[in-house]
Design a protein around this motif. Structure first.
Motif, PDB file in Angstrom:
ATOM      1  N   ASP A 268      49.968  41.192  40.542  1.00  0.00           N
ATOM      2  CA  ASP A 268      49.864  42.623  40.821  1.00  0.00           C
ATOM      3  C   ASP A 268      48.533  43.124  40.288  1.00  0.00           C
ATOM      4  N   PRO A 269      47.547  43.385  41.143  1.00  0.00           N
ATOM      5  CA  PRO A 269      46.223  43.801  40.670  1.00  0.00           C
ATOM      6  C   PRO A 269      46.245  45.050  39.794  1.00  0.00           C
ATOM      7  N   VAL A 270      47.060  46.039  40.166  1.00  0.00           N
ATOM      8  CA  VAL A 270      47.110  47.279  39.389  1.00  0.00           C
ATOM      9  C   VAL A 270      47.663  47.019  37.987  1.00  0.00           C
ATOM     10  N   GLU A 271      48.741  46.254  37.918  1.00  0.00           N
ATOM     11  CA  GLU A 271      49.294  45.911  36.610  1.00  0.00           C
ATOM     12  C   GLU A 271      48.278  45.129  35.784  1.00  0.00           C
ATOM     13  N   LEU A 272      47.571  44.200  36.420  1.00  0.00           N
ATOM     14  CA  LEU A 272      46.564  43.421  35.701  1.00  0.00           C
ATOM     15  C   LEU A 272      45.502  44.336  35.110  1.00  0.00           C
ATOM     16  N   GLY A 273      45.088  45.328  35.872  1.00  0.00           N
ATOM     17  CA  GLY A 273      44.106  46.283  35.365  1.00  0.00           C
ATOM     18  C   GLY A 273      44.596  47.010  34.134  1.00  0.00           C
ATOM     19  N   GLN A 274      45.855  47.412  34.123  1.00  0.00           N
ATOM     20  CA  GLN A 274      46.415  48.109  32.958  1.00  0.00           C
ATOM     21  C   GLN A 274      46.487  47.183  31.748  1.00  0.00           C
ATOM     22  N   LEU A 275      46.762  45.914  31.972  1.00  0.00           N
ATOM     23  CA  LEU A 275      46.810  44.958  30.865  1.00  0.00           C
ATOM     24  C   LEU A 275      45.418  44.754  30.266  1.00  0.00           C
ATOM     25  N   TYR A 276      44.405  44.716  31.112  1.00  0.00           N
ATOM     26  CA  TYR A 276      43.032  44.639  30.618  1.00  0.00           C
ATOM     27  C   TYR A 276      42.709  45.876  29.767  1.00  0.00           C
ATOM     28  N   ARG A 298      40.136  42.605  44.823  1.00  0.00           N
ATOM     29  CA  ARG A 298      41.159  43.618  44.531  1.00  0.00           C
ATOM     30  C   ARG A 298      41.446  43.686  43.032  1.00  0.00           C
ATOM     31  N   HIS A 299      41.554  42.534  42.417  1.00  0.00           N
ATOM     32  CA  HIS A 299      41.902  42.483  40.998  1.00  0.00           C
ATOM     33  C   HIS A 299      40.750  42.990  40.125  1.00  0.00           C
TER      34      HIS A 299
END
Length: 314
Positions: A268-276, A298-299
């Motif tokens: 999930d690119p959006v979730e990955l962004g929040q984890l970063y 996207r990620h």
């Protein structure tokens, strides 16, 4: 490129998982996962340029710098025979990789978009399994050939990506010193946040620094999901200041699971962004954001957008 590396001064982006993107999204066959072979044809070079350009456009839009990582992760001497090449032919592909990145830099670089051309050096063997571990001297001698080729072609720095063990990371750092280039060392970690050898990330960073008189410009973490290493970075410490970049996997799967998958898990690119973003809130010294296996534009876009507004972005 002259002067200090821009990624040591402010935030820069880099690309995602080059090989998985080309394989799964573009249907491009990469023998032995070696994208360097694409430099041998007009069509292959065009595919690589098409891959890099949107990332550069993203960096330009967001006002960050960018690290152009060469497609030479699997292009050290042992890979010549499996790829059906003679050593001079593989050397020329390494040179062509750097030349391609220089052309892209000429096209995109501005006073506000600093671009670093990095010569990517991968492990002698597998990026998940340390296999037979070389001594530091053996690793230096082995990787020195590719380091010299990339340096002579005009790389600004070297990046040792998906390092599974301390000795090989130290050897590449020593080879970089031999050719007079700065080097970044990026470790692969397992689901427990440790290297495949069982070494903790803290101990691995300390060991490479000790073996090389602290030669690496900085360290990164790559080829693992943030869930696998976020706990390691949950508290600022003296050693974590050496970690300046993250190139995470899209998938939460272990390396063993990823090795047998026949379809891409792009998460999930959006979730990955929040984890970063959560990592950067705790470790604001991190200034290099990109992706690894399963990630694409996207990620990296989601990561960059999620981290906007943090002090790192200013």
């Amino acid at each position: 490129m002259k002067g200090p590396l821009p990624q040591l001064k402010h935030l820069v982006l880099t690309d995602g998982g080059l090989e998985t993107d080309l394989l799964y999204h573009h249907g491009i066959d990469l023998p032995h996962f070696a994208s360097v072979v694409l430099l041998g044809t007009v069509e292959g070079r065009a595919a690589l340029e098409e891959y890099y350009r949107p990332y550069l456009e993203l960096a330009r839009r967001l006002g960050t710098g960018f690290i152009l990582e060469s497609p030479t992760w699997r292009a050290s001497p042992d890979w010549a025979v499996p790829l059906g090449l003679r050593q001079p032919e593989l050397d020329q592909l390494n040179v062509a990789a750097i030349e391609l990145l220089h052309r892209l830099r000429t096209e995109f670089a501005t006073a506000t978009l600093e671009i670093v051309v990095s010569g990517c050096v991968g492990p002698r063997g597998d990026g998940y399994d340390p296999g037979q571990i070389m001594s530091v001297t053996e690793a230096t001698d082995y990787h020195l050939h590719q380091a010299r080729v990339l340096a002579s072609a005009g790389a600004d720095m070297l990046s040792a990506l998906t390092m599974t063990n301390v000795n090989e990371a130290s050897g590449i750092a020593s080879a970089a010193r031999e050719v007079g280039l700065p080097v970044a060392v990026s470790f692969t970690v397992e689901t427990d946040g440790h290297l495949p050898t069982g070494d903790s990330l803290m101990d691995a960073v300390a060991a490479v620094d000790e073996a090389t008189d602290r030669y690496p410009a900085y360290f990164l973490i790559n080829c693992a999901h943030p869930d696998h290493f976020s706990e390691v970075l949950s508290k600022p410490a003296a050693w974590t200041q050496r970690i300046r970049g993250v190139r995470a996997n899209a998938s939460r799967c272990s390396h063993k699971e990823l090795d047998v998958m026949t379809e891409l898990d792009d998460g999930d690119p959006v979730e990955l962004g929040q984890l970063y973003r959560k990592i950067l809130e705790l470790q604001p010294q991190i200034t290099i954001l990109g992706g690894c296996c399963g990630t694409d534009l996207r990620h990296v876009t989601a990561v960059a957008e999620a981290c906007r507004g943090l002090p790192t972005f200013s």
